[in-house]
Design a protein around this motif. Sequence first.
Motif, PDB file in Angstrom:
ATOM      1  N   PHE A  32       0.857  -1.178   0.000  1.00  0.00           N
ATOM      2  CA  PHE A  32       0.000   0.000   0.000  1.00  0.00           C
ATOM      3  C   PHE A  32       0.893   1.227   0.000  1.00  0.00           C
ATOM      4  CE2 PHE A  32      -3.027   2.996   1.978  1.00  0.00           C
ATOM      5  CZ  PHE A  32      -4.067   2.850   1.080  1.00  0.00           C
ATOM      6  N   PRO A  33       0.774   2.115  -0.996  1.00  0.00           N
ATOM      7  CA  PRO A  33       1.657   3.279  -1.087  1.00  0.00           C
ATOM      8  C   PRO A  33       1.515   4.211   0.123  1.00  0.00           C
ATOM      9  CG  PRO A  33       0.443   2.971  -3.132  1.00  0.00           C
ATOM     10  CD  PRO A  33      -0.126   2.015  -2.136  1.00  0.00           C
ATOM     11  N   ILE A  34       2.645   4.663   0.624  1.00  0.00           N
ATOM     12  CA  ILE A  34       2.654   5.539   1.789  1.00  0.00           C
ATOM     13  C   ILE A  34       1.973   6.860   1.472  1.00  0.00           C
ATOM     14  CG2 ILE A  34       4.162   6.792   3.393  1.00  0.00           C
ATOM     15  CD1 ILE A  34       6.118   4.469   3.108  1.00  0.00           C
ATOM     16  N   ALA A  35       2.137   7.340   0.242  1.00  0.00           N
ATOM     17  CA  ALA A  35       1.503   8.604  -0.148  1.00  0.00           C
ATOM     18  C   ALA A  35      -0.018   8.518  -0.013  1.00  0.00           C
ATOM     19  CB  ALA A  35       1.888   8.973  -1.575  1.00  0.00           C
ATOM     20  N   ASP A  36      -0.590   7.365  -0.346  1.00  0.00           N
ATOM     21  CA  ASP A  36      -2.037   7.177  -0.189  1.00  0.00           C
ATOM     22  C   ASP A  36      -2.425   7.149   1.286  1.00  0.00           C
ATOM     23  OD1 ASP A  36      -2.246   7.074  -2.916  1.00  0.00           O
ATOM     24  OD2 ASP A  36      -2.521   4.895  -3.023  1.00  0.00           O
ATOM     25  N   MET A  37      -1.574   6.543   2.102  1.00  0.00           N
ATOM     26  CA  MET A  37      -1.851   6.492   3.538  1.00  0.00           C
ATOM     27  C   MET A  37      -1.836   7.904   4.131  1.00  0.00           C
ATOM     28  SD  MET A  37       0.427   3.137   4.479  1.00  0.00           S
ATOM     29  CE  MET A  37       0.098   3.167   6.221  1.00  0.00           C
ATOM     30  N   ILE A  38      -0.868   8.711   3.718  1.00  0.00           N
ATOM     31  CA  ILE A  38      -0.768  10.087   4.212  1.00  0.00           C
ATOM     32  C   ILE A  38      -1.971  10.896   3.757  1.00  0.00           C
ATOM     33  CG2 ILE A  38       0.581  12.219   4.054  1.00  0.00           C
ATOM     34  CD1 ILE A  38       3.085  10.398   3.842  1.00  0.00           C
ATOM     35  N   ALA A  39      -2.362  10.711   2.505  1.00  0.00           N
ATOM     36  CA  ALA A  39      -3.512  11.447   1.980  1.00  0.00           C
ATOM     37  C   ALA A  39      -4.780  11.106   2.764  1.00  0.00           C
ATOM     38  CB  ALA A  39      -3.701  11.131   0.501  1.00  0.00           C
ATOM     39  N   ARG A  40      -4.972   9.805   3.067  1.00  0.00           N
ATOM     40  CA  ARG A  40      -6.155   9.403   3.837  1.00  0.00           C
ATOM     41  C   ARG A  40      -6.110   9.960   5.257  1.00  0.00           C
ATOM     42  NH1 ARG A  40     -10.600   7.630   1.620  1.00  0.00           N
ATOM     43  NH2 ARG A  40     -10.988   6.444   3.475  1.00  0.00           N
ATOM     44  N   LEU A  41      -4.904   9.996   5.837  1.00  0.00           N
ATOM     45  CA  LEU A  41      -4.742  10.533   7.188  1.00  0.00           C
ATOM     46  C   LEU A  41      -5.133  12.004   7.232  1.00  0.00           C
ATOM     47  CD1 LEU A  41      -3.579  10.139  10.117  1.00  0.00           C
ATOM     48  CD2 LEU A  41      -1.463  11.050   9.191  1.00  0.00           C
ATOM     49  N   PHE A  42      -4.596  12.795   6.305  1.00  0.00           N
ATOM     50  CA  PHE A  42      -4.899  14.218   6.311  1.00  0.00           C
ATOM     51  C   PHE A  42      -6.326  14.513   5.844  1.00  0.00           C
ATOM     52  CE2 PHE A  42      -0.315  14.812   6.713  1.00  0.00           C
ATOM     53  CZ  PHE A  42      -0.305  15.790   7.699  1.00  0.00           C
ATOM     54  N   LYS A  54      -9.310   6.364  15.458  1.00  0.00           N
ATOM     55  CA  LYS A  54     -10.166   6.617  14.287  1.00  0.00           C
ATOM     56  C   LYS A  54      -9.345   7.037  13.075  1.00  0.00           C
ATOM     57  CE  LYS A  54     -14.337   7.674  16.874  1.00  0.00           C
ATOM     58  NZ  LYS A  54     -15.357   8.676  17.192  1.00  0.00           N
ATOM     59  N   LEU A  55      -8.254   7.787  13.327  1.00  0.00           N
ATOM     60  CA  LEU A  55      -7.376   8.159  12.215  1.00  0.00           C
ATOM     61  C   LEU A  55      -6.706   6.922  11.627  1.00  0.00           C
ATOM     62  CD1 LEU A  55      -5.701  11.402  13.616  1.00  0.00           C
ATOM     63  CD2 LEU A  55      -7.264  11.250  11.682  1.00  0.00           C
TER      64      LEU A  55
END
Length: 108
Positions: A32-42, A54-55
Motif C-alpha cells: 500500500f503506497p505511503i503517499a495514499d496512507m498520508i492522503a487518507r490521514l490528512f 479513528k485516524l
Amino acid sequence: MKADGYSSDELKSFNRVLRTAMAEINARRADFPIADMIARLFEAADKGERDPAKLQAAVLAVAQSRTSAASRQMKARARPAISIAPKRRSNRPMLSLFPRARLSDQKV
C-alpha cells in the motif's frame, strides 16, 4: 490536503498514527503506497478527526479494501489443481551415480 494549520502536537500524533499503520500494513505483508496512507490521514484530519484510533482506522480502511480486493482477484485467477499423470513403466535402464560393474568386465 492541507498540511499547514496543525499544531506540532497534532503533527506528532499524526506521525505516530502513520508509523503504527505502516507497521500493521507490513505485518500483513500488504503493498500500500505511503503517499495514499498520508492522503487518507490528512483527509480525515481535515474533517476534524483527532482520535488516533479513528485516524488509524481511516488509513487502514483503504488498505483493507485493497488487500481484500487483491485477494479476490488472486482467487479468481487461481490455477486449476495440478493433475499428476499415472506413472509409466519404462524399458530404459535406470541411471545411477555409481553404476554396477558387470561380471564380464571384471578381470580375474
